[in-house]
Design an enzyme around this catalytic site. Structure first.
Site, PDB file in Angstrom:
ATOM      1  N   SER A 102       0.829  -1.202   0.000  1.00 26.08           N
ATOM      2  CA  SER A 102       0.000   0.000   0.000  1.00 26.08           C
ATOM      3  C   SER A 102       0.871   1.263   0.000  1.00 26.08           C
ATOM      4  CB  SER A 102      -0.975  -0.048   1.187  1.00 26.08           C
ATOM      5  OG  SER A 102      -1.989   0.926   1.076  1.00 26.08           O
ATOM      6  N   ASP A 152     -10.290  -3.843  -5.577  1.00 26.23           N
ATOM      7  CA  ASP A 152      -9.601  -2.931  -4.655  1.00 26.23           C
ATOM      8  C   ASP A 152     -10.228  -1.538  -4.755  1.00 26.23           C
ATOM      9  OD1 ASP A 152      -7.794  -1.283  -3.280  1.00 26.23           O
ATOM     10  OD2 ASP A 152      -6.086  -2.537  -3.829  1.00 26.23           O
ATOM     11  N   HIS A 183      -8.310  -4.507  -1.022  1.00 26.84           N
ATOM     12  CA  HIS A 183      -7.003  -3.912  -0.770  1.00 26.84           C
ATOM     13  C   HIS A 183      -6.165  -4.735   0.214  1.00 26.84           C
ATOM     14  CE1 HIS A 183      -4.325  -0.509  -1.303  1.00 26.84           C
ATOM     15  NE2 HIS A 183      -4.166  -0.392   0.003  1.00 26.84           N
TER      16      HIS A 183
END
Length: 202
Positions: A102, A152, A183
Site C-alpha cells: 500500500s 480494490d 485492498h
C-alpha cells in the site's frame, strides 16, 4: 529513519528492504521477508510522516491524492537513508530488493520512478502510480511483481495497468498477480510473490 536491521545468513542473497502500509510499523512485513527469502539481510523502515498518529512514508491530501512535493522530498530521504545504511551495515547497495504494501509500495515505486539503480527489483502489494507526467529513469531488466485486487477500492485495476505500462515503458520486467479481492493482502498473493521471487532471484 527509524528502522530494524537483521543480518542475513546468505551474503549473496538480495537485501530485502521493507516498507509497511499506513498505520504500520517496521515489524509488519518481517514474516513476509522470512517466508520469501529466509537467508536475506533485512532492512525494515518506518515512515517518518504521521497521519492522525499513523506512520506513513509521505503525506497525502486525500484518499488516493498524494502530496507530490512531500512525496519527492520523502523519496529522496529514503534513497539517502538506504545509501547510508548500505555503508553502515556493509551491504551491497546494488543488491536491494523492496517489499512494500500500500503506502509502502508507493514509496518503493517512487524510488524507481526517480532514481536509476535505486532498487534491484521490487515486490509491490497494491501500489498506485506515484507520479504522472515525468520521465522515468532507465529500468532495463529491473524485475517488478505487482500484487493487485480486482475489487480494490483504493487502487483500481486501471491504476494497476497504468503503473505496469509506465514501468515497462522504462524497461522494467513486470508481472501482475490478480486476486479476486480488495485492498487486503491475501495468503495466495503472498505465495505468488514468494514463487516469483524464487524464480527471479534464485
Amino acid at each position: 529513519m527509524k528502522h530494524l536491521f537483521l543480518k542475513g545468513t546468505d551474503s549473496s542473497a538480495p537485501v530485502l528492504v521493507l516498507f509497511h502500509g499506513t498505520g504500520g510499523t517496521e515489524r509488519d512485513l518481517l514474516p513476509l521477508a522470512r517466508e520469501i527469502s529466509p537467508g536475506s539481510a533485512v532492512l525494515s523502515l518506518r515512515g517518518n510522516v504521521l497521519e492522525n498518529g499513523m506512520p506513513r512514508f509521505f503525506r497525502r491530501l486525500a484518499e488516493g491524492v498524494f502530496d507530490e512535493e512531500d512525496l519527492i522530498f520523502r523519496t529522496k530521504e529514503v534513497k539517502d537513508f538506504l545509501d547510508q545504511a548500505a555503508v553502515e551495515h556493509g551491504l551491497d547497495r546494488r543488491n536491494f530488493v523492496a517489499i512494500g504494501y500500500s503506502n509502502g509500495a508507493n514509496i518503493a515505486g517512487s524510488l524507481m520512478f526517480h532514481y536509476p539503480d535505486a532498487l534491484k527489483g521490487a515486490i509491490l502489494h497494491h501500489p498506485m502510480v506515484p507520479r504522472r507526467g515525468i520521465g522515468l529513469p532507465d529500468l532495463t531488466d529491473v524485475p517488478v511483481f505487482i500484487g493487485a485486487g480486482m475489487n480494490d477500492p483504493i487502487c483500481s485495476p486501471e491504476e494497476t495497468e497504468e503503473l505496469s505500462t509506465l514501468l515497462k515503458g522504462a524497461g522494467a520486467s513486470v508481472t501482475i498477480h490478480w486476486e479476486r479481492a480488495g485492498h487486503q493482502l491475501t495468503r495466495t498473493e503472498v505465495d505468488a510473490a514468494a514463487d516469483w521471487y524464487h524464480e527471479t532471484f534464485e
